[in-house]
Enzyme design. Structure first.
Site, PDB file in Angstrom:
ATOM      1  N   TYR A 135       5.300   4.668  -7.152  1.00 37.09           N
ATOM      2  CA  TYR A 135       4.523   5.207  -6.063  1.00 37.09           C
ATOM      3  C   TYR A 135       4.378   3.201  -5.448  1.00 37.09           C
ATOM      4  O   TYR A 135       3.697   2.246  -6.116  1.00 37.09           O
ATOM      5  CB  TYR A 135       3.273   5.332  -6.711  1.00 37.09           C
ATOM      6  N   ASP A 164       5.813  -4.998  -7.676  1.00 39.26           N
ATOM      7  CA  ASP A 164       5.178  -3.943  -6.517  1.00 39.26           C
ATOM      8  C   ASP A 164       3.406  -4.453  -7.698  1.00 39.26           C
ATOM      9  O   ASP A 164       3.387  -3.485  -9.012  1.00 39.26           O
ATOM     10  CB  ASP A 164       5.159  -2.782  -6.503  1.00 39.26           C
ATOM     11  N   LYS A 203      -4.705  -4.169  -2.843  1.00 32.07           N
ATOM     12  CA  LYS A 203      -6.740  -3.543  -3.700  1.00 32.07           C
ATOM     13  C   LYS A 203      -7.219  -4.236  -4.867  1.00 32.07           C
ATOM     14  O   LYS A 203      -8.203  -4.699  -3.472  1.00 32.07           O
ATOM     15  CB  LYS A 203      -5.878  -2.400  -5.181  1.00 32.07           C
TER      16      LYS A 203
END
Ligand SMILES: *Cc1c(COP(=O)(O)O)cnc(C)c1O
Length: 441
Positions: A160, A255, A283
């Site tokens: 994702y 990522d 995040k």
């Protein structure tokens, strides 16, 4: 059960009190927002419960709108590594806000956070802040294509990378939870240049390079897959990705939106000793405020406007309040803190394993640092195809039994549990005791 130092008593009904404030708010939310939520992972559809509305957090706990407290393993999906409402980032946010929110000009705080990131991740020789991980990834892909003059992006099934069009193919996170192969509204053109291969399969990626010689701009990977539950890379796999991309003139993008400042201060690239060309972050680096960043080799970053022709911009990019919260958070994330979190996470892993064994449950637990998943399947999965065969109904029952005991797990079999510096042995003991009862039921 122990409720830790804050003395909040988790409500035995687990926030499912009928007629409470939460029930009313939930109805209103449903009338306002699709599914009652502003991000699909917040809906509890796959675990068959009404979603919680959370209005406060303190350390390792969150409180729902009816006043029930839970030990929290969602941690804002990663950012809350210090626990909720930690005084240091709270104070940094307050101080910064008092001077005005944002100015449409570079703030010294961007330099502050940028330096902290580059010191921890030297492969990010230069970087650019965005307002979300999605934006960071979209921008990194544009840069990879612009810098290489090639079209194809290779991603992994279950990986994702935010909700950009070209990566919503066989994606993890909410799509995995909902069982969607992709998203409606994505054109064939947007997905055409995305090639999907299984994770942890060296042959599959070699075949892509044979078939699409000189056309692959980049391979993008979550170095630890964490959006289909946690799946560690097999030994040598990341090294192989590094080698096969370099020898084919393609870029390797890590990522690290989840793994950055999580599996080590320097992210997965430090933990595994593999250096990507480009890295995306989000995040944790915003300390719980909206943020993203992408960066890498200087000869690549020079292509980004205004130095180069790859355009990317953002009115609130590098927002001073997010920068301040991020810098205050990173300052507290010392090597000692990572060791302590790792120890707590190992304690939870051992406790869960033992509890499952005692109850005769066949489960597999995967863990990398403070990321953990309890898979309802007999062996640890190596890729999304294997993870996808987990017993979702069993997870849903387990989730419900834990929630009823005041333990908030991710509302999906395919999301990681996030531990942090505020979880102590008291929380772990309470969680394992609850798990013992949940397995038995
Ligand atoms: C969360 C996540 C993103 C997207 O970040 P947002 O801030 O939600 O847009 C991208 N990549 C990975 C690996 C993520 O976990």
């Amino acid at each position: 059960m122990s409720t830790g130092s804050t003395g909040h008593v988790p409500h035995p009904a687990g926030g499912q009190v009928a007629g409470g404030r939460q029930a009313l708010l939930r109805q209103e939310a449903e009338s306002l927002f699709p599914g009652g939520v502003n991000s699909p992972v917040r809906a509890f559809g796959s675990v068959g419960r009404p979603p919680l509305l959370i209005d406060a957090g303190e350390g390792p706990r969150v409180r729902d709108a009816d006043g029930n407290w839970y030990i929290d393993y969602i941690a804002s999906w990663g950012p809350a590594i210090l626990g909720h409402a930690h005084p240091a980032p709270v104070e940094a946010v307050r101080e910064t806000a008092l001077r005005g929110f944002a100015f449409g000009a570079t703030s010294p705080l961007e330099v502050e956070l940028g330096n902290r990131i580059r010191n921890a991740m030297p492969s990010m020789e230069r970087l650019r802040f965005t307002s979300s991980g999605t934006e960071a990834v979209m921008s990194a892909l544009r840069l990879a294509r612009g810098a290489t003059g090639r079209d194809i992006i290779v991603k992994f099934a279950g990986g994702y990378h935010g909700h950009g069009d070209s990566l919503l193919v066989d994606a993890g996170s909410g799509l995995a939870t909902l069982g969607l192969p992709g998203s409606e509204g994505v054109t064939g053109g947007a997905a055409r240049d995305t090639v999907v291969v299984p994770y942890n399969d060296p042959t599959a990626i070699a075949q892509v390079f044979e078939r699409h010689e000189d056309r692959v701009a980049a391979v993008i990977v979550e170095p630890v897959a964490a959006n289909v539950g946690v799946i560690p890379p097999q030994p040598g796999y990341l090294e192989w990705l590094r080698e096969v991309t370099a020898s084919n003139g393609a870029l390797l993008i890590f990522d690290e939106v989840i793994t950055g400042f999580r599996v080590a201060r320097g992210g997965a690239q430090a933990r595994y000793g593999v250096t990507p060309d480009l890295t995306t972050l989000g995040k944790i680096i915003g300390g719980g405020l909206p943020v993203g960043a992408y960066g890498g080799r200087n000869d690549l970053m020079r292509h980004v406007a205004p130095e180069g022709g790859v355009y990317q911009a953002g009115t609130l990019s590098g927002h001073p309040i997010a920068m301040a919260a991020g810098a205050a958070t990173l300052d507290l994330l010392t090597e000692d803190v990572y060791l302590a979190i790792e120890e707590t996470a190992a304690e939870l892993e051992t406790g869960l394993r033992y509890a499952a064994q005692q109850a005769g449950r066949e489960v597999a637990i995967t863990r990398v640092g403070s990321l953990l998943t309890l898979f309802f399947r007999p062996t640890p999965p190596r890729n999304w195809a294997e993870a996808g065969t987990s017993d979702r109904a069993a997870y849903a029952r387990f989730f419900g039994a834990m929630l009823d005991q005041g333990i908030l797990l991710p509302p999906s079999q395919f999301e990681a549990w996030f531990l942090g510096a505020s979880h102590t042995s008291a929380e772990i003991t309470a969680t394992v005791a609850a798990a013992r009862r949940a397995f038995a039921a």
